[in-house]
Design a protein around this motif. Structure first.
Motif, PDB file in Angstrom:
ATOM      1  N   THR A  72       0.813  -1.158  -0.012  1.00 40.04           N
ATOM      2  CA  THR A  72      -0.112  -0.007   0.147  1.00 40.04           C
ATOM      3  C   THR A  72       0.829   1.183   0.016  1.00 40.04           C
ATOM      4  OG1 THR A  72      -0.090  -0.011   2.418  1.00 40.04           O
ATOM      5  CG2 THR A  72      -1.721  -1.163   1.537  1.00 40.04           C
ATOM      6  N   ASP A  73       0.323   2.413  -0.491  1.00 44.18           N
ATOM      7  CA  ASP A  73       1.193   3.691  -0.632  1.00 44.18           C
ATOM      8  C   ASP A  73       0.870   4.059   0.787  1.00 44.18           C
ATOM      9  OD1 ASP A  73      -1.541   5.011  -0.577  1.00 44.18           O
ATOM     10  OD2 ASP A  73      -1.110   5.758  -2.703  1.00 44.18           O
ATOM     11  N   ASN A  74       1.282   5.310   1.229  1.00 48.54           N
ATOM     12  CA  ASN A  74       1.336   5.892   2.541  1.00 48.54           C
ATOM     13  C   ASN A  74      -0.073   6.540   2.766  1.00 48.54           C
ATOM     14  OD1 ASN A  74       1.610   8.096   0.624  1.00 48.54           O
ATOM     15  ND2 ASN A  74       3.481   8.934   2.101  1.00 48.54           N
ATOM     16  N   HIS A  75      -0.838   6.446   1.939  1.00 45.69           N
ATOM     17  CA  HIS A  75      -2.186   7.051   1.969  1.00 45.69           C
ATOM     18  C   HIS A  75      -3.422   6.236   2.169  1.00 45.69           C
ATOM     19  CE1 HIS A  75      -0.842  10.872   0.755  1.00 45.69           C
ATOM     20  NE2 HIS A  75      -0.350  10.330  -0.324  1.00 45.69           N
ATOM     21  N   VAL A  76      -3.027   4.580   2.181  1.00 43.87           N
ATOM     22  CA  VAL A  76      -3.783   3.550   2.593  1.00 43.87           C
ATOM     23  C   VAL A  76      -3.135   2.672   3.575  1.00 43.87           C
ATOM     24  CG1 VAL A  76      -4.745   1.601   1.462  1.00 43.87           C
ATOM     25  CG2 VAL A  76      -4.401   3.454   0.180  1.00 43.87           C
ATOM     26  N   GLU A  77      -3.988   2.433   4.573  1.00 41.91           N
ATOM     27  CA  GLU A  77      -3.696   1.753   5.791  1.00 41.91           C
ATOM     28  C   GLU A  77      -3.864   0.411   5.265  1.00 41.91           C
ATOM     29  OE1 GLU A  77      -5.256   2.734   9.630  1.00 41.91           O
ATOM     30  OE2 GLU A  77      -5.515   4.711   9.007  1.00 41.91           O
ATOM     31  N   GLY A  78      -2.898  -0.584   5.426  1.00 48.29           N
ATOM     32  CA  GLY A  78      -2.790  -1.990   5.205  1.00 48.29           C
ATOM     33  C   GLY A  78      -3.070  -2.654   6.351  1.00 48.29           C
ATOM     34  N   HIS A  79      -4.264  -2.581   6.933  1.00 45.41           N
ATOM     35  CA  HIS A  79      -4.677  -3.170   8.288  1.00 45.41           C
ATOM     36  C   HIS A  79      -5.271  -4.665   7.962  1.00 45.41           C
ATOM     37  CE1 HIS A  79      -9.025  -2.664   6.977  1.00 45.41           C
ATOM     38  NE2 HIS A  79      -8.643  -1.538   6.867  1.00 45.41           N
ATOM     39  N   GLU A  80      -5.240  -5.704   8.704  1.00 43.89           N
ATOM     40  CA  GLU A  80      -5.286  -7.025   8.289  1.00 43.89           C
ATOM     41  C   GLU A  80      -6.483  -7.382   7.760  1.00 43.89           C
ATOM     42  OE1 GLU A  80      -5.293 -11.171  11.335  1.00 43.89           O
ATOM     43  OE2 GLU A  80      -4.125  -9.211  11.959  1.00 43.89           O
ATOM     44  N   LYS A  81      -7.844  -6.635   8.243  1.00 46.08           N
ATOM     45  CA  LYS A  81      -8.879  -6.955   7.487  1.00 46.08           C
ATOM     46  C   LYS A  81      -8.955  -6.751   5.992  1.00 46.08           C
ATOM     47  CE  LYS A  81     -13.489  -7.029   9.607  1.00 46.08           C
ATOM     48  NZ  LYS A  81     -14.313  -6.223   9.937  1.00 46.08           N
ATOM     49  N   LEU A 128      -1.900  -1.095  -3.787  1.00 42.67           N
ATOM     50  CA  LEU A 128      -2.948  -0.254  -3.350  1.00 42.67           C
ATOM     51  C   LEU A 128      -2.710   1.029  -3.317  1.00 42.67           C
ATOM     52  CD1 LEU A 128      -4.680  -3.007  -1.310  1.00 42.67           C
ATOM     53  CD2 LEU A 128      -5.138  -2.803  -3.444  1.00 42.67           C
ATOM     54  N   GLY A 129      -3.427   2.009  -3.678  1.00 42.18           N
ATOM     55  CA  GLY A 129      -3.010   3.521  -3.612  1.00 42.18           C
ATOM     56  C   GLY A 129      -4.093   4.487  -3.881  1.00 42.18           C
ATOM     57  N   ASP A 130      -3.864   5.671  -3.297  1.00 40.02           N
ATOM     58  CA  ASP A 130      -4.758   6.694  -3.464  1.00 40.02           C
ATOM     59  C   ASP A 130      -4.063   7.534  -4.570  1.00 40.02           C
ATOM     60  OD1 ASP A 130      -6.215   8.931  -3.271  1.00 40.02           O
ATOM     61  OD2 ASP A 130      -6.198   9.072  -0.962  1.00 40.02           O
ATOM     62  N   VAL A 131      -4.815   7.923  -5.889  1.00 43.24           N
ATOM     63  CA  VAL A 131      -4.064   8.430  -6.846  1.00 43.24           C
ATOM     64  C   VAL A 131      -4.044   9.976  -6.445  1.00 43.24           C
ATOM     65  CG1 VAL A 131      -4.706   8.970  -9.132  1.00 43.24           C
ATOM     66  CG2 VAL A 131      -5.207   6.915  -8.418  1.00 43.24           C
ATOM     67  N   ASN A 132      -4.851  10.719  -5.734  1.00 40.96           N
ATOM     68  CA  ASN A 132      -4.501  12.027  -5.456  1.00 40.96           C
ATOM     69  C   ASN A 132      -4.115  12.127  -4.222  1.00 40.96           C
ATOM     70  OD1 ASN A 132      -5.957  12.563  -8.016  1.00 40.96           O
ATOM     71  ND2 ASN A 132      -8.111  12.586  -7.098  1.00 40.96           N
TER      72      ASN A 132
END
Length: 133
Positions: free
Chosen positions: A7-16, A43-47
């Motif tokens: 994941t990028d730094n805008h998406v939390e990669g939590h276990e769920k 996975l990432g947030d484009v903006n």
């Protein structure tokens, strides 16, 4: 099959989220699981976290398939779950297409019956029989 999720730094990669992505990927490649060796999900947030938009979230899936080149698909949507589902659908279609084409090529390869028929025809015409490719 290995599944790796980044994941990028805008998406939390939590276990769920990780469990969800792994499940979606496994379902998407289930039909071809014996050939798929590795899938990476990005996975990432484009903006970024500053703005949101209609197609703000992105999922890129890269699959490594035994005997073929790696393939990658991407999908953008307003939510991460929709982006994941969209990319998984595209990956399923890409695998079906690539592996279907490979199977088609294998089916078109002359079998022993074709070679035997060609040899018999050549013998009838007094020519040297063909050899296997």
């Amino acid at each position: 099959m290995q599944v790796r999720i980044e994941t990028d730094n805008h998406v939390e990669g939590h276990e769920k989220l990780i469990e969800h992505v792994e499940g979606v990927i496994r379902d998407a490649v289930d039909h071809h699981k014996e050939r798929v060796t590795h899938v990476e999900a990005h996975l990432g947030d484009v903006n970024g976290s500053v703005k949101s938009g209609a197609a703000d979230m992105r999922c890129l899936l890269e699959a490594r398939v035994a005997g073929l080149k790696s393939m990658a698909v991407t999908h953008q949507a307003e939510s991460l779950h929709l982006a994941i589902e969209g990319a998984a659908d595209k990956l399923t279609k890409a695998l079906d297409s690539a592996l279907g084409k490979e199977l088609d090529r294998q089916r078109r390869h002359p079998g022993t019956g074709e070679l035997s028929a060609d040899a018999a025809r050549a013998e009838d015409e007094g020519e040297a029989p063909p050899t296997a490719p």
